[in-house]
Enzyme design. Structure first.
Site, PDB file in Angstrom:
ATOM      1  CB  THR A   1      40.591  41.052  43.623  1.00 48.18           C
ATOM      2  OG1 THR A   1      39.224  40.589  43.692  1.00 48.18           O
ATOM      3  CG2 THR A   1      41.296  40.675  44.912  1.00 48.18           C
TER       4      THR A   1
ATOM      5  CB  SER B   1      37.083  48.784  45.142  1.00 53.54           C
ATOM      6  OG  SER B   1      38.153  47.859  45.040  1.00 53.54           O
TER       7      SER B   1
ATOM      8  CE  LYS C   1      32.558  52.377  37.110  1.00 52.22           C
ATOM      9  NZ  LYS C   1      33.360  53.561  36.764  1.00 52.22           N
TER      10      LYS C   1
END
Length: 381
Positions: free
Chosen positions: A113, A135, A241
């Site tokens: 999700t 993920s 990230k």
């Protein structure tokens, strides 16, 4: 094999062979692009993995935000139709209860999700002996207290949490950085193009005589961007990230510490997605001016840069911005939707470790998640 075993009927021999195989029970949350690819990859690979690795992969739960399908003996290739027919409303705790009731062992929770609320369930799953594969980047970019508490619980429960796809889709980046850091290597800088979506957009825009809006629409059509491409253009995803990489080095940074260049004009940031998509041509003139003012043989790259004094917990600088680089440089030579990472270390000096490859696409990301599942499966008893 003993003489007694040889004399057993064929059916019992087959049952004995099944007993030898290690059964991994998987609950998958999120079955959009990445999740549906993952389910299909697991189902299509089950027999080959069973033969080669003595592993039986069993997806006993598949859920989205509304419904769950629970199958003790696992999903079939018709899982979408089965879920439409038999899926029911649920709370995540019901998946835990189902695993307990059916005495399922070797449990893995997979989070595909993008839900900030769902990550709050991680702790309960770990308490009930689930490993984590994700993920979803959110759990690794929330405040440091949540980040540290989750890892403390994982350690105390002897559970693993793998998230290689959080940065660079399926590239072996996080694992490489972890190994370097744990071995005592002093990482001095990490720089790169961390978004496959923005890589495609600026690689194409830099090299071809096309308007920015037409390149953006092409990226949308190819499925490289989020449904609302502003999720990519605002830079927050790249920032998350970069924060994940910083925290892998035990740096005490929060999301607010990141300097992020938002590529969306202010008057388009708060309108609806539908209105933004009808007004996307308003991006053309500003980006064309930027392109015209570039030096000869330079190209645009949207770059994340972790630098500063990385030996101190609070010494890092985190920058995310659109930069112009020489076409013949490592970053400038990037093609397509690839991501690229330069890892500078004390030992390697001015010659960075370079990791490059596909940085976008649901199938690539799903394959990376699948790899994390297999890595945990191999270590289970």
């Amino acid at each position: 094999m003993s003489a007694e075993t040889i004399d057993l009927p064929l059916e019992q021999l087959i049952n004995l062979e099944k007993i030898k195989k290690k059964k991994i029970n998987i609950a998958i949350f999120g079955h959009g692009n990445v999740g549906s690819h993952l389910v299909n990859q697991i189902i299509s690979s089950k027999e080959e993995i069973s033969r080669r690795r003595d592993l039986e992969l069993n997806i006993f739960a598949i859920a989205n935000s509304k419904t769950v399908l629970l199958q003790q003996n696992g999903l079939t290739k018709n899982w979408i139709e089965e879920k439409i027919k038999s899926g029911k409303d649920y709370h995540p705790e019901e998946v835990i209860s189902f695993a307990k009731t059916n005495n399922l062992q070797n449990l893995i929770l997979v989070d595909n999700t993008a839900d900030s609320g769902f990550v709050q369930n991680y702790s309960a799953f770990v308490d009930n002996d689930f490993h984590l594969v994700s993920s979803n980047k959110i759990a690794n970019t929330l405040d440091l207290n949540f980040y540290k508490e989750l890892r403390q619980k994982l350690t105390s429960k002897k559970r693993q949490y793998l998230y290689e796809t959080n940065v660079g889709a399926g590239l072996p980046l996080i694992d490489t950085i972890k190994l370097l850091h744990l071995s005592g290597e002093n990482i001095t800088r990490i720089r790169g193009v961390l978004s496959g979506s923005l890589s495609y957009i600026f690689n194409t825009f830099s090299e071809e005589e096309k308007s920015f809006s037409s390149v953006l629409k092409s990226a949308i059509d190819k499925g490289f961007t989020e449904p609302d491409p502003r999720e990519d253009l605002c830079g927050n995803d790249v920032g998350r990230k970069l924060l994940i990489l910083a925290r892998e080095l035990d740096l005490h940074n929060e999301f607010a510490d990141i300097s992020i260049q938002n590529l969306i004009p202010k008057d388009l940031r708060s309108v609806s997605k539908e209105e933004f998509l009808t007004r996307v041509q308003e991006l053309d003139v500003p980006f064309q001016i930027k392109k015209k003012n570039q030096s000869k043989d330079f190209v645009f790259r949207y770059v994340a840069d972790l630098h500063g004094d990385l030996s101190k917990e609070t010494g890092a600088l985190l920058d995310v911005s659109l930069v112009s680089v020489p076409k013949n440089s490592v970053l400038g030579a990037l093609k397509g939707s690839d991501s690229i990472f330069e890892i500078y270390t004390e030992s390697y000096g001015d010659n960075p470790i370079v990791i490059q490859g596909a940085g976008a696409g649901a199938a690539v990301t799903a394959r990376g998640v699948f790899g994390d599942i297999l890595r945990i499966s191999d270590k289970e008893n």
